[in-house]
Design an enzyme around this catalytic site. Structure first.
Site, short mmCIF file in Angstrom:
data_model
loop_
_atom_site.label_atom_id
_atom_site.label_comp_id
_atom_site.label_asym_id
_atom_site.label_seq_id
_atom_site.Cartn_x
_atom_site.Cartn_y
_atom_site.Cartn_z
N GLY A 48 -0.83 -0.62 -5.69
CA GLY A 48 0.54 -0.51 -5.57
C GLY A 48 1.29 0.38 -4.84
N ILE A 83 0.82 2.22 -2.08
CA ILE A 83 0.40 2.83 0.03
C ILE A 83 -0.43 1.24 -0.15
CG2 ILE A 83 -1.58 4.10 0.04
CD1 ILE A 83 -0.87 6.14 -1.61
N THR A 98 -8.97 7.23 0.82
CA THR A 98 -7.16 7.97 1.22
C THR A 98 -7.18 8.40 0.51
OG1 THR A 98 -6.03 6.25 1.63
CG2 THR A 98 -7.25 7.63 3.73
N SER A 99 -8.02 8.01 -1.39
CA SER A 99 -7.09 8.28 -2.35
C SER A 99 -7.67 9.71 -3.34
CB SER A 99 -7.24 7.40 -3.48
OG SER A 99 -8.59 7.08 -3.73
N ARG A 100 -8.45 9.15 -3.65
CA ARG A 100 -9.39 10.39 -4.35
C ARG A 100 -11.23 11.15 -4.62
NH1 ARG A 100 -5.50 12.86 -3.65
NH2 ARG A 100 -3.69 13.63 -5.25
N GLU A 139 -13.95 18.31 -3.55
CA GLU A 139 -13.43 18.73 -2.45
C GLU A 139 -13.00 20.55 -2.44
OE1 GLU A 139 -10.44 15.89 -1.51
OE2 GLU A 139 -9.13 17.58 -0.68
N HIS A 144 -7.99 15.76 4.03
CA HIS A 144 -6.73 15.67 3.10
C HIS A 144 -6.18 15.50 3.64
CE1 HIS A 144 -6.81 15.26 -1.51
NE2 HIS A 144 -5.41 14.01 -1.16
C1 GLV Z 1 -2.56 13.46 -1.79
O1 GLV Z 1 -3.42 13.68 -2.01
C2 GLV Z 1 -1.23 12.94 -2.86
O2 GLV Z 1 -2.15 13.24 -3.79
O3 GLV Z 1 -0.18 13.55 -2.59
#
Ligand code: GLV
Ligand code: GLV
Length: 330
Positions: free
Chosen positions: A158, A160, A239-241, A270, A294
Site C-alpha cells: 500500500g 507506506i 513498523t506496522s503493528r 505494547e 512506536h
Molecule cells: C501509528 O502507528 C499509526 O497507526 O498511525
C-alpha cells in the site's frame, strides 16, 4: 452544537481547524499520558464524536458509555485495530483513520533508518565507542553488510510499502519483491517490483518489511515457520503493528541466528516488550535487534498532517459528506 472529545492533546493544526468552528464544542483530555479507562468512559458521555488515539481501546463499552448520539470515531492513526469496527457498524458509527503522504514518508524513512542501523551496526558501535572501547582501527572490526544490490521483500504494497520501495530502489539500488492480498501494478511499474507468494518472498528477501494493517487475518503473519523460511542473513523490519509478528518465535529466531536481526518499532503486547509483565525483556538482550518505541510516524510533519487529516474527516462528516478516510467495514 457538536460535542467532540479528544482523548489526548495532539499537535495543534487539526485542533485549530475544529476550534475555528462555532458549531463545535471541543474537549481535550489534558494529561500527556494514556487516558485511564474509567476517565475515558466518564469523559465520552454525551459526545457526538470521539477523536481517539491508538492507545485507547474503543470497544462497545466505550461506545455505550458515550451514548446513542455518538456518530463518529475519528482515529488519530493510520491503524484502526484499537477500535471495534463491528460494534461501531452495529451502532451506525462512522470510523476514520489518518493515512496520507506525510505519514507514509515518515514511516518509510523510519524503516530505512532501521535497515541501516542494523546493517551498519550503528547502535552496537555507538555503545562501543561511548564505552571508550575504541582503541584503534581494524580491518575486520564490526563488519556489517551492504544494502546496495540486496533484495527487499515488502509485505503490504500500500502507500507506506510503496514509499519504502521507492526510497530503497531509487536511492540504494535495491531489488523489490512484494506480497499483498492483491497486486499493485503501479508499484510493479514504478520500481520494477515483482509480486511473490509470501513464502517465496521470505526465501528470497534480504530484508523483510511489514506494512499491513492488523486484522484477524494478519495476526502472526510472521511466526516460527516463516522465520525458518527466511535466510539466516536476512533482517526483519516491523513498523506496522506488533501482533503481526509472533514475538516469542522472533526472540528464538534471533537468539538461534535463524535470521540476522530485527528492527522493531512495535510490540505484540505494547507497551510491554515480549508480552512480559515481569520485565525480563528477552528482546532487549538480543544485540541483533534494534528497538524503537512506536515512533515511526513521530515527525512533526507527519503528526501535524495526521492532526489535519483527523479534522478534515470530522469536518466532512459534519458537512454531510463522506469523510475522505472512512474505514471500510466488511
Ligand atoms: C501509528 O502507528 C499509526 O497507526 O498511525
Ligand atoms: C577507511 O577508513 C579507509 O580509508 O579505507
Amino acid at each position: 452544537m457538536t460535542k467532540i472529545f479528544v482523548t489526548r492533546d495532539i499537535p495543534d493544526e487539526g485542533l485549530k481547524m475544529l476550534r475555528a468552528r462555532t458549531d463545535i464544542e471541543l474537549k481535550v483530555y489534558g494529561e500527556d499520558k494514556k487516558i485511564p479507562d474509567g476517565i475515558l468512559k466518564r469523559s465520552v458521555k454525551g459526545a457526538d464524536i470521539i477523536l481517539s488515539l491508538l492507545t485507547e481501546k474503543i470497544d462497545s463499552s466505550v461506545m455505550d458509555a458515550a451514548g446513542k448520539q455518538l456518530k463518529m470515531i475519528a482515529n488519530y492513526a493510520v491503524g484502526f485495530d484499537n477500535i471495534d469496527l463491528a460494534a461501531a457498524k452495529e451502532r451506525g458509527i462512522v470510523v476514520t483513520n489518518t493515512p496520507g503522504p506525510e505519514l507514509s514518508e515518515a514511516v518509510a524513512e523510519h524503516a530505512v533508518a532501521l535497515i541501516f542501523t542494523l546493517t551498519h551496526r550503528i547502535v552496537e558501535t555507538d555503545t562501543f565507542t561511548r564505552a571508550k572501547k575504541y582503541k584503534g582501527w581494524g580491518p575486520k572490526m564490526f563488519l556489517g553488510t551492504d544494502v546496495h544490490g540486496k533484495t527487499l521483500g515488502i509485505i503490504g504494497g500500500g502507500a507506506i510499502g510503496t514509499a519504502l520501495a521507492r526510497k530503497m530502489h531509487n536511492g540504494f539500488g535495491v531489488k523489490i519483491v512484494y506480497n499483498d492480498i492483491k497486486r499493485n501494478e503501479a508499484l510493479e511499474k514504478e520500481v520494477d517490483a515483482t509480486y511473490l507468494e509470501k513464502n517465496d518472498l521470505l526465501k528470497k528477501a534480504d530484508f523483510v518489511s511489514i506494512h499491513v494493517p492488523l486484522l484477524p487475518s494478519t495476526k502472526h503473519l510472521i511466526g516460527e515457520a516463516e522465520l525458518k523460511i527466511m535466510k539466516n542473513t536476512a533482517y526483519l523490519i516491523n513498523t506496522s503493528r506488533g501482533p503481526i509478528v509472533d514475538e516469542k518465535a522472533l526472540v528464538v529466531a534471533l537468539t538461534r541466528g535463524d535470521i540476522a536481526g530485527a528492527g522493531l518499532d512495535v510490540y505484540e503486547c505494547e507497551p510491554l516488550i515480549d508480552c512480559d509483565p515481569t520485565d525480563t525483556y528477552e528482546l532487549r538482550k538480543c544485540a541483533n535487534a534494534v528497538l524503537t518505541p512506536h515512533t515511526a510516524s513521530a515527525t512533526i510533519e507527519a503528526r501535524q498532517a495526521m492532526s489535519r487529516v483527523a479534522a478534515e474527516n470530522i469536518l466532512a462528516f459534519l458537512d454531510g459528506k463522506t469523510p475522505p478516510n472512512a474505514v471500510k467495514v466488511s
